[in-house]
Write a protein that holds these residues in place. Structure first.
Motif, short mmCIF file in Angstrom:
data_model
loop_
_atom_site.label_atom_id
_atom_site.label_comp_id
_atom_site.label_asym_id
_atom_site.label_seq_id
_atom_site.Cartn_x
_atom_site.Cartn_y
_atom_site.Cartn_z
N PRO A 105 33.64 33.63 39.18
CA PRO A 105 34.87 33.81 38.39
C PRO A 105 35.76 34.87 39.04
CG PRO A 105 32.90 33.98 37.01
CD PRO A 105 32.42 33.94 38.42
N ILE A 106 37.05 34.76 38.81
CA ILE A 106 37.98 35.76 39.37
C ILE A 106 37.76 37.11 38.69
CG2 ILE A 106 40.42 36.40 39.56
CD1 ILE A 106 41.06 33.51 40.14
N GLU A 107 37.50 37.06 37.41
CA GLU A 107 37.23 38.30 36.68
C GLU A 107 35.74 38.36 36.36
OE1 GLU A 107 39.36 40.58 36.23
OE2 GLU A 107 41.35 39.64 36.28
N THR A 108 35.06 39.36 36.91
CA THR A 108 33.61 39.46 36.67
C THR A 108 33.24 40.73 35.92
OG1 THR A 108 33.49 40.36 38.90
CG2 THR A 108 32.83 38.06 38.62
N ASP A 109 34.24 41.56 35.67
CA ASP A 109 33.96 42.80 34.95
C ASP A 109 34.82 42.84 33.68
OD1 ASP A 109 33.07 45.37 34.35
OD2 ASP A 109 34.70 46.30 35.46
N VAL A 111 35.48 45.08 31.45
CA VAL A 111 36.33 46.26 31.26
C VAL A 111 37.61 46.12 32.08
CG1 VAL A 111 36.50 48.75 31.62
CG2 VAL A 111 34.37 47.77 30.75
N THR A 112 37.43 45.74 33.35
CA THR A 112 38.59 45.58 34.23
C THR A 112 39.48 44.44 33.75
OG1 THR A 112 37.07 46.21 35.98
CG2 THR A 112 39.23 45.48 36.66
N GLU A 115 41.62 45.53 30.76
CA GLU A 115 42.68 46.44 31.18
C GLU A 115 43.75 45.71 31.99
OE1 GLU A 115 43.10 49.31 29.78
OE2 GLU A 115 41.24 48.78 28.76
N ALA A 191 33.73 44.74 25.72
CA ALA A 191 33.66 45.09 27.15
C ALA A 191 32.75 46.30 27.36
CB ALA A 191 35.05 45.37 27.69
#
Lengths: 451, 107
Positions: A105-109, A111-112, A115, A191
């Protein structure tokens, strides 16, 4: 067979989950998103392609950029490295696609991700808060106006249309903002525990509002066209052209400057200037045009020479052809109000004049409001045109053929020949220069209750 | 209550910072983490890009080389301190575990 398809996609700005699912659904039907335009989302027919979409937000992107910024290009290089192809962007929203099942996935965190969405959402939020403020202001005006002048507002399809549009805007902005802040709170908490939070859009609400606004808008155009009032048709046509031209000019300017490689800042400045100048300039032109047309007598047929349902000559024998007739009609789904004035050209011509208002109540629940409004205006002495201190007192309604009849009276003074007549479907207020005979009352009944 | 930014690090923040101990190009981080963790940790491209930007803003890494769009970064003193603090926190966790399961507290 068409190879492209344009769709109006109601989306919630932060609802990446919903947008991804919708795009995957379209792909399953053989339609791949190509680009997002001001006139809808453009899809191209494809065959045998399966994959996943990812919607992310790039905070430094802008609709006014002539090309992807260096940062955006770098971002796209990163995504390409992990198997994601850039599809298109709209403002901060960036859409990617991959056919690779193993692409991470492009977003794996979480929290990030939260934000990042919050940073990307700032521009959208500014717009929504601005629209919300405008919606609240106009919504408050729309709600407060009927309190002072219920008939004036409810009898005007233009007022009702604008009222519905502003209320719709208010509902949409409020639901988007409430939804966003609720999601943000939940997403931040999740998150912290390392969990992602799906977004929830309100596409159904948006679609419903869109349909309602579309129907109301269509109703306004149709009712204006059928009103027979040349000034209303002119105003309606002018406003539609005004909005269409303004939108086309702003988009055209922005796109032209983008093609010319003008920087984001200058594009924004020039486009906003064009928008501002055109908005005021065109409105001034419309007002000027209206005044010119009015002075040239183009709208006279609406008022001066209009045929009226009840003429002085229907009531008394008058040998006078210099009457000025004014006939103003406003109509909506709820009410139709006709204001008629028939006066001699010169004061002191010694001929009788006539004035009446017929309020046809199409929505029965408004009947008492209309009646009360007419009566209270006198009780409160708020009418400018009419004398103060007078009140309506019941009189015999039978000669008028009415359910109820009232006459304007004041203690120790001769009553005025102003009558309020309540019929089954309409409320008539009539001002005569003389005390009417039973025969004249019957004529008033017959002429003014004709539908 | 949301954590104060970078007071604690997520797994991905930790590994990305770790990779910048030596000068490293942003885009090479994917391979570096993959090798370092034997594929156990995966960093998404959006996550990496945004974290690099945030680390730069926070002064935890600095840009040392620009070659076209290839930009290389290296850990700063502040970044090292952040990493050290995180390691200390992780070690404390391990220590607490050891006390309970391998030390006096173990049953």
């Amino acid at each position: 067979m068409k190879n492209t398809k344009r769709r109006l996609e109601p989306i919630t700005f932060y609802d990446h989950t919903g947008i991804e699912r919708r795009l995957e659904k379209m792909l399953a039907k053989g339609w791949m998103l190509e680009r997002i335009t001001a006139l809808g989302w453009l899809y191209r027919r494809v065959e045998g392609i399966t994959g996943r979409f990812a919607v992310t937000y790039y905070h430094d992107a802008s609709e006014f950029d002539p090309a992807p910024t260096e940062g955006q290009q770098q971002y796209q290089e990163y995504t390409a490295r992990t198997g994601w192809r850039f599809v298109c962007a709209s403002g901060q929203m960036q859409i990617f696609f991959t056919e690779n099942e193993d692409a991470p996935p492009i977003e794996t965190d979480p929290v990030t991700q939260v934000e990042n969405i919050c940073r990307g959402a700032k521009t959208y939020l500014r717009t929504y808060f601005l629209l919300l403020a405008i919606g609240i202001l106009n919504g408050a005006l729309f709600i407060s106006r009927p309190l002072g002048d219920p008939i004036g507002v409810l009898a005007s399809s233009a007022n009702l249309t604008s009222g519905v549009c502003w209320t719709a805007l208010l509902i949409l902005c409020a639901s988007e903002l409430v939804g966003y802040y609720r999601w943000r709170g939940e997403a931040r908490r999740n998150a912290e525990r390392g969990e992602f939070t799906e977004t929830r859009g309100n596409a159904r609400l948006q679609l419903t509002v869109l349909i309602v606004v579309g129907v109301v808008f269509a109703y306004w155009i149709v009712s204006t066209l059928f009103s027979g009032s040349s000034i209303l048709i002119y105003a309606c046509f002018s406003m539609i052209c005004y909005m269409a031209f303004l939108l086309a000019a702003v988009h055209g300017t922005k796109n032209f400057l983008k093609r010319k490689n003008v920087s984001r800042r200058w594009n924004l400045v020039i486009t906003l200037t064009v928008d501002f100048v055109l908005a005021f300039g065109l409105m001034g032109l419309i007002v000027w045009g209206t005044m010119q047309l009015s002075n040239s007598g183009a709208f006279d047929k609406d008022t001066k020479s209009a045929s009226i349902p009840l003429d002085v000559k229907d009531l008394v024998s008058v040998d006078y052809d210099g009457y000025i007739r004014e006939n103003r009609v406003s109509e909506s789904l709820f009410l139709a109000v006709r204001d008629v004035y028939q006066r001699p050209q010169k004061h002191g011509d010694g001929v009788p004049s006539l004035e009446y208002t017929v309020t046809v109540v199409k929505a029965p629940f408004l009947y008492d409001i209309c009646k009360r409004d007419r009566m209270e205006k006198y009780e409160a002495g708020s009418s400018v045109r009419r004398p103060r201190g007078y009140v309506y007192q019941p009189i015999d309604a039978a000669p008028w053929g009415a359910d109820e009849a009232y006459r304007l009276v004041r203690e120790k003074v001769q009553p005025l020949d102003i009558y309020l007549l309540c019929y089954e479907e309409c409320v008539v207020e009539i001002l005569l220069d003389w005390e009417p005979t039973a025969e004249q009352m019957q004529t008033v009944y017959e002429k003014l209750t004709e539908r | 209550m949301p954590r104060e930014k970078f007071q604690t690090l997520t797994e991905q923040m930790f590994y990305i910072l770790l990779c910048f101990r030596d000068e490293c190009c942003g885009i090479d981080i994917f391979d570096k983490i993959n090798t370092m963790t034997h594929g156990a940790v995966t960093v998404g491209s959006g996550t990496l890009y945004n974290l690099i930007e945030q680390f730069l803003d926070a002064g935890m890494i600095r840009e040392v080389r620009v070659d076209g769009r290839r930009r290389s970064y290296i850990l700063t003193q502040k970044g090292e301190e952040t990493l050290a603090r995180e390691v200390k926190r992780l070690r404390a966790r391990v220590a607490h575990y050891d006390v309970l399961f391998n030390g006096e507290g173990a049953r």
